[in-house]
Each structure stands twice: as C-alpha cells, then as structure tokens.
Design a protein around this motif. Structure first.
Motif, PDB file in Angstrom:
ATOM      1  N   GLY A 374       0.801  -1.221   0.000  1.00 14.92           N
ATOM      2  CA  GLY A 374       0.000   0.000   0.000  1.00 14.92           C
ATOM      3  C   GLY A 374       0.834   1.271   0.000  1.00 14.92           C
ATOM      4  N   LEU A 375       2.132   1.150   0.097  1.00 16.24           N
ATOM      5  CA  LEU A 375       2.998   2.336   0.171  1.00 16.24           C
ATOM      6  C   LEU A 375       3.725   2.620  -1.138  1.00 16.24           C
ATOM      7  CD1 LEU A 375       4.674   1.595   3.638  1.00 16.24           C
ATOM      8  CD2 LEU A 375       2.646   2.995   3.183  1.00 16.24           C
ATOM      9  N   THR A 376       3.703   1.692  -2.072  1.00 19.52           N
ATOM     10  CA  THR A 376       4.549   1.819  -3.247  1.00 19.52           C
ATOM     11  C   THR A 376       3.889   2.618  -4.353  1.00 19.52           C
ATOM     12  OG1 THR A 376       3.693  -0.266  -4.108  1.00 19.52           O
ATOM     13  CG2 THR A 376       5.695  -0.366  -2.777  1.00 19.52           C
ATOM     14  N   ASP A 377       4.745   3.213  -5.198  1.00 19.57           N
ATOM     15  CA  ASP A 377       4.295   3.871  -6.412  1.00 19.57           C
ATOM     16  C   ASP A 377       5.519   4.051  -7.311  1.00 19.57           C
ATOM     17  OD1 ASP A 377       5.721   5.755  -5.095  1.00 19.57           O
ATOM     18  OD2 ASP A 377       4.216   7.349  -5.208  1.00 19.57           O
ATOM     19  N   LEU A 418      12.611  -6.818  -2.596  1.00 22.63           N
ATOM     20  CA  LEU A 418      11.915  -6.156  -1.499  1.00 22.63           C
ATOM     21  C   LEU A 418      12.842  -5.190  -0.756  1.00 22.63           C
ATOM     22  CD1 LEU A 418       9.804  -9.151  -0.089  1.00 22.63           C
ATOM     23  CD2 LEU A 418       9.006  -7.237  -1.500  1.00 22.63           C
ATOM     24  N   ASP A 419      14.118  -5.534  -0.659  1.00 25.74           N
ATOM     25  CA  ASP A 419      15.080  -4.624  -0.031  1.00 25.74           C
ATOM     26  C   ASP A 419      15.228  -3.340  -0.857  1.00 25.74           C
ATOM     27  OD1 ASP A 419      17.335  -4.342   2.080  1.00 25.74           O
ATOM     28  OD2 ASP A 419      18.353  -3.905   0.177  1.00 25.74           O
ATOM     29  N   THR A 420      15.254  -3.500  -2.203  1.00 28.68           N
ATOM     30  CA  THR A 420      15.311  -2.326  -3.072  1.00 28.68           C
ATOM     31  C   THR A 420      14.074  -1.463  -2.898  1.00 28.68           C
ATOM     32  OG1 THR A 420      16.624  -3.547  -4.703  1.00 28.68           O
ATOM     33  CG2 THR A 420      15.482  -1.570  -5.479  1.00 28.68           C
ATOM     34  N   THR A 421      12.902  -2.122  -2.768  1.00 26.12           N
ATOM     35  CA  THR A 421      11.655  -1.377  -2.576  1.00 26.12           C
ATOM     36  C   THR A 421      11.705  -0.557  -1.292  1.00 26.12           C
ATOM     37  OG1 THR A 421      10.450  -3.129  -3.723  1.00 26.12           O
ATOM     38  CG2 THR A 421       9.153  -1.595  -2.381  1.00 26.12           C
ATOM     39  N   ALA A 422      12.178  -1.170  -0.210  1.00 27.40           N
ATOM     40  CA  ALA A 422      12.260  -0.446   1.070  1.00 27.40           C
ATOM     41  C   ALA A 422      13.223   0.727   0.968  1.00 27.40           C
ATOM     42  CB  ALA A 422      12.705  -1.404   2.175  1.00 27.40           C
ATOM     43  N   GLY A 423      14.336   0.536   0.226  1.00 26.13           N
ATOM     44  CA  GLY A 423      15.276   1.641   0.060  1.00 26.13           C
ATOM     45  C   GLY A 423      14.668   2.784  -0.707  1.00 26.13           C
ATOM     46  N   LEU A 424      13.892   2.485  -1.776  1.00 23.10           N
ATOM     47  CA  LEU A 424      13.251   3.533  -2.566  1.00 23.10           C
ATOM     48  C   LEU A 424      12.183   4.263  -1.753  1.00 23.10           C
ATOM     49  CD1 LEU A 424      12.925   1.651  -5.990  1.00 23.10           C
ATOM     50  CD2 LEU A 424      14.499   3.515  -5.433  1.00 23.10           C
ATOM     51  N   LEU A 425      11.539   3.545  -0.843  1.00 24.89           N
ATOM     52  CA  LEU A 425      10.518   4.174   0.001  1.00 24.89           C
ATOM     53  C   LEU A 425      11.125   4.971   1.150  1.00 24.89           C
ATOM     54  CD1 LEU A 425       7.907   1.251   0.245  1.00 24.89           C
ATOM     55  CD2 LEU A 425       7.697   3.368  -1.089  1.00 24.89           C
ATOM     56  N   GLY A 426      12.430   4.763   1.395  1.00 25.90           N
ATOM     57  CA  GLY A 426      13.051   5.439   2.527  1.00 25.90           C
ATOM     58  C   GLY A 426      12.593   4.872   3.857  1.00 25.90           C
ATOM     59  N   ARG A 427      12.286   3.570   3.871  1.00 25.84           N
ATOM     60  CA  ARG A 427      11.802   2.913   5.091  1.00 25.84           C
ATOM     61  C   ARG A 427      12.742   1.767   5.450  1.00 25.84           C
ATOM     62  NH1 ARG A 427       6.418   3.687   6.547  1.00 25.84           N
ATOM     63  NH2 ARG A 427       7.041   2.378   8.310  1.00 25.84           N
ATOM     64  N   PRO A 428      13.836   2.088   6.162  1.00 23.45           N
ATOM     65  CA  PRO A 428      14.768   1.010   6.523  1.00 23.45           C
ATOM     66  C   PRO A 428      14.139  -0.058   7.405  1.00 23.45           C
ATOM     67  CG  PRO A 428      15.284   3.054   7.686  1.00 23.45           C
ATOM     68  CD  PRO A 428      14.258   3.397   6.663  1.00 23.45           C
ATOM     69  N   ASP A 429      13.031   0.281   8.100  1.00 26.05           N
ATOM     70  CA  ASP A 429      12.395  -0.723   8.958  1.00 26.05           C
ATOM     71  C   ASP A 429      11.712  -1.812   8.134  1.00 26.05           C
ATOM     72  OD1 ASP A 429      10.837   1.526   8.202  1.00 26.05           O
ATOM     73  OD2 ASP A 429       9.206   0.821   9.487  1.00 26.05           O
TER      74      ASP A 429
END
Length: 441
Positions: A374-377, A418-429
């Motif tokens: 729900g956070l991605t774009d 998924l790690d790349t996605t978290a990095g692009l979102l700026g959400r290290p958690d």
C-alpha cells in the motif's frame, strides 16, 4: 537508523576536513619590534672592503712560485705554523702564494690561476684548485680573524691535496689577562670618550647608542690584528669588573667579542651566527673595523628581537582549536571509516537469516510484501512487482517439492527486490534484514 548515522558521520568528517584545511592558514605573528630590514646587495668596493693592493702579472707570479715554495706578496696578513703544514703535506710538500686581502675580482682570479702554486691564500682565505678550507668553530675563527693564523685551514687542505691522513687539530689560542699598565691605559680612555682605539686599529665613529643594547651605552675597545703565536690579551672580563652593567665590545682585527650583561645568553649565539655567515667575506676582503662592528651589532639586534635574552614571551590567549588540532585527522579518519562501513553494509545483499527454513522465510517475505504494497508507487512498485513474482514462483516450487536450494534461490531474489523497494521508500524498517529479524529469530 543506520542510514541516518551514516550521513551524520559523513557530515562530521566533512566539517572536520574543512576546519583542518582552514586552520593551516592561521598563524601567530609575535615580535618584540621591527628588526632591521634586509639591505640590497652592495656592489664590490662600495663598502671600503678593497685595500687598493696590486699583484704582479700572471707570468711574474708563475716565475716567483717556481723560484720559491712560499711567495708572500706585499700586504699579505696570513701566517701559519710551517712545521705543522709540512707535516700535514708529507713528502710532497706544498707551494704557497700569499696575497693581501681586499683584492678586486680580476686580481684574485690572477692569483688563483697560478697552476704552479699548490695553495693560494688571499687574505686569510685558503684555497687549492677547486677546494677551499674554512674554519667552522669559534676557536678557529678567533685564530684567523684576531691573529691572521690560518694553520688549521692550511694543514687540512695540504693533507687532503696530498692524500695524507687528517692533520691533528691545533690547540686553542692562549689568552692572558691585561697587565695593570694596559688596563689603566684602556680604562682611562673609556672613561673619557667611551672608546679606546689602539695604534694600528682603524675603528672610527662607533655608535654611542645602538638597538643591540637598548638603555645602555656600550664601551668599545679596538685593537689591530694581534701577533700570531702569542697569548691574546683578554680585556673583556677585566673591563666588565671596572664598568659593571656596561656592555663591553672588544675588537681584535676583524674579531668581535662581547662581555657584560647577558653575555651568557647571547654572545656565543651571536659569534656562531655572525662568523658562520660572513666568515668567507671577512677572510677575503679588508673591511674597515667600523663596517664589521656595524654588521655585528645588527646581528645582535636581530637576536634580541628573536627573544634570546631571557625575556618572557608575550601573552597569547588559550586557543582550543590549536589544542584540538592534532586530534582532527584521527577524528576525520574514524568518521570516514564508519561511513564506509555502513555504506558497504547497505550495498551488500541482506543475508539469509541463520537457521530459517523455507516455510518461515516464505511466510515472512509474503507478509512484508503485503504490508508495503500500500505504500509503493512508480519505481518502488516495479521492484515490489518483481519481488511478488519471485515469491509466487517460490511458493509454487515449494508446493511441487522441488529442492530447497532452488526455492531459497527464488526467495533470495525476492528478498533483494523487497530490499530495493524499502530503500526507494526510505523505510529502513521494511528492509528484509530488519523486518524478518524478529519474525525468524
């Protein structure tokens, strides 16, 4: 948190580097006053250093040297211990031409071009071919400039030219106290005029006051070059007792020595500095004693401005930056290493949690994909889609009971996306390494 710490370390390292570079341009300029400005080079002959002496032609000089092993031209001042020189030269011997000081350049060249002469002595300068022997200590300078004795230089050069062992050092020049009559004559003149100029000395108009001795009027004693081989009269200590608190400057030919207040603090420094720099010129030219005295007083003044008279240094405020300056390179290195370590950890693909099985990894990564969907774009949606595709393939492979190695490979690919996605979102958690840590522990 790791990303934030990484950028903090980079900022601190940059600030430390800039501070260290800027402080290199800062300096403390402390001076007791304006020391005498350096003078432009003086053309030869304009300071009275040429004696007006002449020398014979090159042909005449050559003939004279062939006729005699020692040729002494009129006006020559150099003397030496002939026995010591012959011992240093060995069986080859030496042929010496001795010229007066203060010759112009062309006359000096004519003397040095006499090939039949092993050694040429001009004034007290001792040369032989391309070599020159010069004193390098106060006891030798005293012999040369006070008495014209060049035994030390001549024995050294003669031994070297004839490939003989080094000659032994000459004993120190003997000194003696002035007699009662000598002391009375000098003190009477000093009390009357502040100076004593012996017959044969050429000191004229010494300065009554000088920046070399502020607040005190120095007393001057000028003597001509003294006879070699005899004890040298030591006027300074006796006069310092007669005139306590007064600077005593005594000249013996071109040798200057000081007795009086603060003598231990600077006299040796002034002697070594002055004759170490000007010894070659003084040995070659016939400077008037007034010129030598003036240059020596300028050197003493420069030493005084350097603070070598037991004077306290001016107060300088405490500077924390200068105290911490030695630690700045180490602080920069620590910050740089920390930044590089955290950057390397971020770039390395997250490792598979130790002991995690296929079902646990599949469930954990699926839950992570659902949670961040729900956070991605944009770009993050593309990497998430690739991760979900890999998870679907892993689920199908696990259902078909394919080897665990193959399934883990698909899960590794999904975890990377998924790690790349978290990095692009700026959400290290939401990075798999962090998210799965608690679930798979």
């Amino acid at each position: 948190m790791a990303d934030r710490l990484r950028w903090i370390l980079l900022a601190v390292a940059g600030a430390v580097l800039v501070t260290f570079l800027l402080v290199q341009q800062q300096s403390t300029d402390v001076s007791y006053g304006q020391a005498p400005a350096a003078k432009d080079p003086i053309p030869e002959g304009s300071a009275g250093e040429l004696s007006g002496a002449t020398v014979p032609s090159a042909e005449q000089l050559t003939a004279m040297v062939k006729d005699s092993p020692v040729v002494r031209l009129p006006g020559a001042i150099a003397t030496w211990d002939d026995q010591a020189v012959q011992a240093a030269a060995g069986t080859a011997g030496v042929r010496v031409i001795v010229a007066p000081p203060g010759l112009p350049k062309d006359a000096r060249t004519r003397v040095k071009d006499v090939e039949e002469a092993t050694v040429q002595v001009i004034g007290t300068e001792v040369t032989g071919g391309a070599l020159q022997a010069s004193p390098d200590r106060a006891s030798e300078w005293l012999r040369e400039f006070a008495t014209g004795d060049v035994t030390e230089s001549l024995t050294t050069l003669a031994a070297h030219l004839n490939h003989q062992p080094d000659a032994p050092d000459q004993p120190a020049l003997a000194r003696r106290d002035p007699t009662a009559a000598e002391l009375a004559e000098v003190t009477t003149a000093l009390r009357a005029t502040g100076r004593y100029v012996a017959p044969g000395a050429n000191l004229k108009d010494p300065p009554a006051t000088t920046a070399a001795f502020p607040g005190a009027q120095p007393l001057y004693v000028a003597l001509p070059q003294q006879p070699a081989g005899q004890p040298l009269v030591h006027f300074g200590p006796a006069l310092a007792q007669e005139f306590p608190g007064r600077p005593i400057v005594a000249m013996y030919g071109q040798w200057v020595e000081y007795d009086g207040p603060s003598a231990a603090a600077f006299a040796d420094v002034a002697t070594a500095s002055f004759y170490g720099q000007f010894g070659d010129r003084l040995s070659t030219y016939a400077y008037p004693q007034r010129n030598v005295l003036g240059a020596w007083l300028d050197r003493v003044t420069a030493i005084r401005y350097a603070g070598l008279f037991d004077r306290p240094l001016p107060y300088t405020p405490f500077d924390p930056l200068r105290v911490a300056l030695p630690a700045l390179p180490w602080l920069f290195a620590a910050c740089a290493v920390g930044f590089l370590a955290l950057s390397a950890r971020r770039m390395v693909r997250p490792g598979r949690p130790s002991g995690a099985g296929v079902p646990a990894r599949l469930a954990g990564l699926t839950a992570l994909a659902v949670e961040i969907s729900g956070l991605t774009d944009g770009a993050s949606s593309a990497s998430l889609t690739r991760g979900i595709t890999q998870l679907t393939a892993a689920r199908e492979a696990f259902g078909k009971k394919l080897p665990d190695k193959h399934v883990h490979g698909l899960l590794d690919a999904a975890e990377s996306d998924l790690d790349t996605t978290a990095g692009l979102l700026g959400r290290p958690d939401y990075r798999p390494a962090e998210y799965l840590q608690g679930r798979l522990a």
